[in-house]
Design a protein around this motif. Structure first.
Motif, PDB file in Angstrom:
ATOM      1  N   TYR A  73     -14.469  -7.703 -10.578  1.00 45.53           N
ATOM      2  CA  TYR A  73     -14.334  -6.476  -9.793  1.00 45.53           C
ATOM      3  C   TYR A  73     -15.678  -5.964  -9.277  1.00 45.53           C
ATOM      4  O   TYR A  73     -15.842  -5.711  -8.084  1.00 45.53           O
ATOM      5  CB  TYR A  73     -13.647  -5.398 -10.627  1.00 45.53           C
ATOM      6  CG  TYR A  73     -12.326  -5.825 -11.206  1.00 45.53           C
ATOM      7  CD1 TYR A  73     -11.249  -6.169 -10.389  1.00 45.53           C
ATOM      8  CD2 TYR A  73     -12.142  -5.906 -12.585  1.00 45.53           C
ATOM      9  CE1 TYR A  73     -10.030  -6.565 -10.922  1.00 45.53           C
ATOM     10  CE2 TYR A  73     -10.927  -6.295 -13.136  1.00 45.53           C
ATOM     11  CZ  TYR A  73      -9.882  -6.629 -12.292  1.00 45.53           C
ATOM     12  OH  TYR A  73      -8.683  -7.028 -12.836  1.00 45.53           O
ATOM     13  N   GLY A  74     -16.629  -5.824 -10.162  1.00 48.81           N
ATOM     14  CA  GLY A  74     -17.914  -5.262  -9.760  1.00 48.81           C
ATOM     15  C   GLY A  74     -19.091  -6.158 -10.059  1.00 48.81           C
ATOM     16  O   GLY A  74     -20.244  -5.720  -9.971  1.00 48.81           O
ATOM     17  N   GLY A  75     -18.824  -7.394 -10.423  1.00 45.19           N
ATOM     18  CA  GLY A  75     -19.907  -8.321 -10.741  1.00 45.19           C
ATOM     19  C   GLY A  75     -20.787  -8.606  -9.542  1.00 45.19           C
ATOM     20  O   GLY A  75     -20.301  -8.654  -8.402  1.00 45.19           O
ATOM     21  N   LEU A  76     -22.070  -8.799  -9.807  1.00 41.38           N
ATOM     22  CA  LEU A  76     -23.028  -9.065  -8.730  1.00 41.38           C
ATOM     23  C   LEU A  76     -23.118 -10.564  -8.479  1.00 41.38           C
ATOM     24  O   LEU A  76     -23.373 -11.347  -9.392  1.00 41.38           O
ATOM     25  CB  LEU A  76     -24.409  -8.532  -9.115  1.00 41.38           C
ATOM     26  CG  LEU A  76     -24.512  -7.030  -9.425  1.00 41.38           C
ATOM     27  CD1 LEU A  76     -25.946  -6.682  -9.816  1.00 41.38           C
ATOM     28  CD2 LEU A  76     -24.061  -6.203  -8.227  1.00 41.38           C
ATOM     29  N   ILE A  77     -22.906 -10.959  -7.235  1.00 42.71           N
ATOM     30  CA  ILE A  77     -23.103 -12.351  -6.858  1.00 42.71           C
ATOM     31  C   ILE A  77     -24.602 -12.618  -6.791  1.00 42.71           C
ATOM     32  O   ILE A  77     -25.375 -11.801  -6.302  1.00 42.71           O
ATOM     33  CB  ILE A  77     -22.438 -12.660  -5.503  1.00 42.71           C
ATOM     34  CG1 ILE A  77     -20.926 -12.377  -5.588  1.00 42.71           C
ATOM     35  CG2 ILE A  77     -22.682 -14.106  -5.098  1.00 42.71           C
ATOM     36  CD1 ILE A  77     -20.192 -13.183  -6.631  1.00 42.71           C
ATOM     37  N   GLY A  78     -25.022 -13.752  -7.322  1.00 46.83           N
ATOM     38  CA  GLY A  78     -26.447 -14.062  -7.388  1.00 46.83           C
ATOM     39  C   GLY A  78     -27.012 -14.560  -6.065  1.00 46.83           C
ATOM     40  O   GLY A  78     -26.344 -14.595  -5.037  1.00 46.83           O
ATOM     41  N   GLY A  79     -28.294 -14.942  -6.132  1.00 50.94           N
ATOM     42  CA  GLY A  79     -28.966 -15.481  -4.959  1.00 50.94           C
ATOM     43  C   GLY A  79     -30.083 -14.626  -4.426  1.00 50.94           C
ATOM     44  O   GLY A  79     -30.927 -15.111  -3.669  1.00 50.94           O
TER      45      GLY A  79
END
Length: 320
Positions: A125-131
């Motif tokens: 739901y609120g997880g941060l996508i990396g990169g």
């Protein structure tokens, strides 16, 4: 059910094949090097006779992809990308052309898609996508790109209106099988080398093999779940605590620490990469938990104890 598993001869495929076959399902493995009557040849890039296996099947679980346990050179990273994206694309083509397409297409993905972080857990739901993280090696972003492209290949597959799509954002699957990640980590722990790496603050996400199988079965049966689903136990923990519990399971009181530079040397010697050791993967199963899935092994202490006990039983059986 008839279940087709492209790329099903690796560690995760072996776990699923063993469990699903024992339950009486008709399991077919698509592989470049078939051995046995239930294994069918494919190249992972082009349509062929293998597509007949998908026509009329109930479930497709695509696991195809080169192992991440390698040196992250430009050549290997590109191979990791193509070995995931191309099979996902051609599986989509086979489903689109099937007269009787499967009801479910599960596409393997990875929890590595999420950002390296310590402050909070990443759920769907609120997880941060990396990169875009600061202070980490630039090539870590490519691992995230691989995961994103892997999922996009499923999302943008040719028209598959009658097939539900699920992307399995899996953490490390822990099983007592030889050559798996639990085997490698246990070897280090039993040698007394399983201490904190670079301080050990980085989080480790994992899932017990039996819970992995149960989660896959749960997702097959729940026709209301689509899209990305985290397959990770609800108890990720810092690497120093993770290895302490693993040492305890093996009754090894000592675990020598390793600096970042020592980890580089060790990874080079094992022909692996430090991203696997140093990236903080703090991932939790938001959608699975909300759907009512209950983990048999939510905490690493009990999971590690069970896995070590099963491994010991395997040794005793082989010794007879």
């Amino acid at each position: 059910m008839k279940i087709v598993i492209p790329g099903g001869t690796g560690q995760v495929g072996t776990i699923l094949d063993r469990a699903l076959t024992a339950e009486g399902h008709d399991v077919v493995l698509l592989t470049r090097s078939p051995k046995g009557e239930r294994q069918v040849h494919w190249d992972g890039r082009t349509l062929g006779d293998w597509a007949r296996q998908i026509n009329g099947s109930d479930v497709v679980i695509n696991l195809a992809g080169r192992s991440v346990s390698c040196r992250y050179t430009a050549e290997n990273l590109e191979a990791m990308m193509s070995s995931r994206v191309e099979p996902a694309r051609v599986v989509g083509e086979a489903i689109a052309e099937a007269g009787r397409p499967p009801k479910v297409w599960m596409q393997m993905s990875t929890a590595t898609i999420y950002a390296h972080r310590f402050d909070a857990a990443n759920d769907e739901y609120g997880g941060l996508i990396g990169g875009a993280e600061r202070g980490v090696p630039g090539y870590w972003a490519y691992s995230v790109k691989i995961a994103q492209n892997w999922e996009v290949a499923q999302e943008q597959a040719a028209t598959t209106p009658d097939t539900r799509k699920v992307a399995l954002r899996s953490a490390m699957v822990m099983s007592p099988d030889r050559g798996g990640v639990f085997d490698v980590l246990s070897w280090l722990a039993r040698l007394g080398l399983g201490g904190p790496v670079a301080g050990g603050r980085q989080y480790v996400s994992w899932i017990h093999d039996q819970d992995f199988v149960r989660a896959v079965r749960f997702l097959i049966e729940r026709d209301d779940l689509t899209g990305a689903v985290n397959l990770a136990a609800p108890g990720p923990l810092p690497q120093r605590d993770f290895m302490r519990e693993l040492r305890s399971a093996w009754r090894m009181p000592v675990g020598l620490p390793a600096t970042r530079s020592m980890a580089e040397v060790g990874a080079f010697a094992m022909r692996s990469d430090t991203e696997l050791l140093l990236k903080s993967r703090r991932v939790t199963p938001g959608r699975l938990s909300d759907a009512g899935f209950a983990f048999d092994y939510p905490r690493w202490r009990t999971a590690a104890a069970d896995l070590a006990a099963r491994r010991r039983r395997g040794w005793r059986l082989r010794a007879r």
